[in-house]
Design a protein around this motif. Structure first.
Motif, PDB file in Angstrom:
ATOM      1  N   ARG A 122       4.764 -22.652 -16.705  1.00 52.62           N
ATOM      2  CA  ARG A 122       5.985 -21.870 -16.872  1.00 52.62           C
ATOM      3  C   ARG A 122       7.118 -22.740 -17.404  1.00 52.62           C
ATOM      4  N   ALA A 123       7.272 -23.945 -16.853  1.00 56.81           N
ATOM      5  CA  ALA A 123       8.330 -24.846 -17.313  1.00 56.81           C
ATOM      6  C   ALA A 123       8.102 -25.234 -18.776  1.00 56.81           C
ATOM      7  N   GLY A 124       6.854 -25.512 -19.148  1.00 48.70           N
ATOM      8  CA  GLY A 124       6.550 -25.859 -20.537  1.00 48.70           C
ATOM      9  C   GLY A 124       6.798 -24.710 -21.488  1.00 48.70           C
ATOM     10  N   LEU A 125       6.372 -23.510 -21.093  1.00 48.54           N
ATOM     11  CA  LEU A 125       6.610 -22.336 -21.941  1.00 48.54           C
ATOM     12  C   LEU A 125       8.101 -22.068 -22.104  1.00 48.54           C
ATOM     13  N   ALA A 126       8.868 -22.242 -21.031  1.00 49.79           N
ATOM     14  CA  ALA A 126      10.316 -22.019 -21.108  1.00 49.79           C
ATOM     15  C   ALA A 126      10.945 -22.993 -22.106  1.00 49.79           C
ATOM     16  N   HIS A 127      10.513 -24.251 -22.075  1.00 48.32           N
ATOM     17  CA  HIS A 127      11.047 -25.246 -23.015  1.00 48.32           C
ATOM     18  C   HIS A 127      10.760 -24.834 -24.452  1.00 48.32           C
ATOM     19  N   TRP A 128       9.505 -24.509 -24.740  1.00 47.00           N
ATOM     20  CA  TRP A 128       9.137 -24.198 -26.119  1.00 47.00           C
ATOM     21  C   TRP A 128       9.686 -22.847 -26.575  1.00 47.00           C
ATOM     22  N   ALA A 129       9.902 -21.927 -25.658  1.00 43.70           N
ATOM     23  CA  ALA A 129      10.548 -20.657 -26.022  1.00 43.70           C
ATOM     24  C   ALA A 129      12.000 -20.914 -26.436  1.00 43.70           C
ATOM     25  N   ARG A 130      12.712 -21.765 -25.678  1.00 40.30           N
ATOM     26  CA  ARG A 130      14.088 -22.111 -26.059  1.00 40.30           C
ATOM     27  C   ARG A 130      14.113 -22.824 -27.411  1.00 40.30           C
ATOM     28  N   TYR A 131      13.187 -23.755 -27.607  1.00 39.53           N
ATOM     29  CA  TYR A 131      13.112 -24.486 -28.872  1.00 39.53           C
ATOM     30  C   TYR A 131      12.890 -23.512 -30.031  1.00 39.53           C
ATOM     31  N   ALA A 132      11.929 -22.593 -29.873  1.00 41.79           N
ATOM     32  CA  ALA A 132      11.635 -21.623 -30.929  1.00 41.79           C
ATOM     33  C   ALA A 132      12.840 -20.735 -31.203  1.00 41.79           C
ATOM     34  N   THR A 152       5.747 -27.748 -34.955  1.00 40.17           N
ATOM     35  CA  THR A 152       6.287 -28.472 -33.795  1.00 40.17           C
ATOM     36  C   THR A 152       6.107 -27.653 -32.524  1.00 40.17           C
ATOM     37  N   VAL A 153       6.391 -26.359 -32.593  1.00 37.31           N
ATOM     38  CA  VAL A 153       6.202 -25.482 -31.439  1.00 37.31           C
ATOM     39  C   VAL A 153       4.728 -25.412 -31.061  1.00 37.31           C
ATOM     40  N   ALA A 154       3.851 -25.246 -32.042  1.00 35.00           N
ATOM     41  CA  ALA A 154       2.408 -25.183 -31.770  1.00 35.00           C
ATOM     42  C   ALA A 154       1.923 -26.479 -31.129  1.00 35.00           C
ATOM     43  N   ASP A 155       2.339 -27.629 -31.661  1.00 34.74           N
ATOM     44  CA  ASP A 155       1.946 -28.916 -31.076  1.00 34.74           C
ATOM     45  C   ASP A 155       2.463 -29.046 -29.648  1.00 34.74           C
ATOM     46  N   GLY A 156       3.692 -28.594 -29.431  1.00 30.96           N
ATOM     47  CA  GLY A 156       4.264 -28.650 -28.082  1.00 30.96           C
ATOM     48  C   GLY A 156       3.502 -27.772 -27.108  1.00 30.96           C
TER      49      GLY A 156
END
Length: 171
Positions: A122-132, A152-156
Motif C-alpha cells: 500500500r505504501a509503495g502504491l501510494a508513492h507511485w500513484a502520487r508520482y504518476a 519510471t513508474v513501471a520500474d518503481g
C-alpha cells in the motif's frame, strides 16, 4: 474545495430491526459501545452553484448493520484494524526503490507477515500513484518525456513487487 460527508441520523428498516434487541442493554449502560458490521448507502448529493461559497457534500444512510456478539467482537475488531492498516500504511522508498515502512505502521502489523506485506504494498502504491499524478499534471511534456515517466513508474512498481524490471516485460 473538498466534499464533506454527512451521515443521516434516521435509522429504519433492517438496521432498526438489528438494533432492537440491544436497546435495553444500551440504555442501561451509559457510555456503552458496540461493535458492528455495516453498510452505508448514498442518499443525497449537494452541489453548490459555481462561484458560490457552498460546500459540496454527500449524505449517507446506514442501510444494513449487524451487532457483534461478545464472542465475535475480537474478530470484528481485527477486521477493523486490518482495514485501518490498509488505509493508513505509510513508508518511504530507499535508494533501491524498496519500501521502508514507518515505525507506526510496523507497530500496527503486530509482526504478522501478511499485514506487513499489505502495508508495504500500500505504501509503495501510494508513492507511485502520487508520482504518476504529478507527472500527468506537468505541463508541456513531449512524447519522449511521457514515455520516460511511464517507464519510471513501471520500474518503481516492479521494485515494490520486489522484482527487477526487465526490458520488454509485458506481464
Amino acid at each position: 474545495m473538498t466534499t464533506t460527508v454527512k451521515i443521516d441520523s434516521k435509522v429504519g428498516g433492517g438496521p432498526a430491526a438489528a438494533l432492537e434487541p440491544h436497546v435495553l442493554a444500551l440504555y442501561s449502560r451509559p457510555g456503552a459501545r458496540v461493535v458492528f458490521i455495516g453498510e452505508m448507502a448514498h442518499i443525497e448529493r449537494t452541489q453548490p452553484a459555481p462561484d458560490t461559497d457552498g460546500q459540496p457534500s454527500v449524505k449517507m444512510r446506514i442501510s444494513s448493520l449487524e451487532i457483534a456478539a461478545k464472542e465475535q467482537e475480537g474478530a470484528v475488531r481485527q477486521a477493523l484494524q486490518a482495514l485501518y492498516l490498509q488505509r493508513t500504511a505509510a513508508g518511504t522508498l530507499d535508494e533501491h526503490g524498496q519500501v521502508i515502512l514507518t515505525e507506526s505502521t510496523l507497530k500496527m502489523t503486530g509482526g504478522l507477515l501478511t499485514e506487513i506485506e499489505t502495508a508495504r504494498l500500500r505504501a509503495g502504491l501510494a508513492h507511485w500513484a502520487r508520482y504518476a499524478r504529478n507527472s500527468a499534471t506537468t505541463p508541456n511534456l513531449v512524447l519522449s518525456e511521457v514515455l520516460h515517466e511511464l517507464r519510471t513508474v513501471a520500474d518503481g512498481l516492479y521494485a515494490v513487487l520486489d522484482r527487477a524490471a526487465v526490458a520488454g516485460d509485458d506481464d
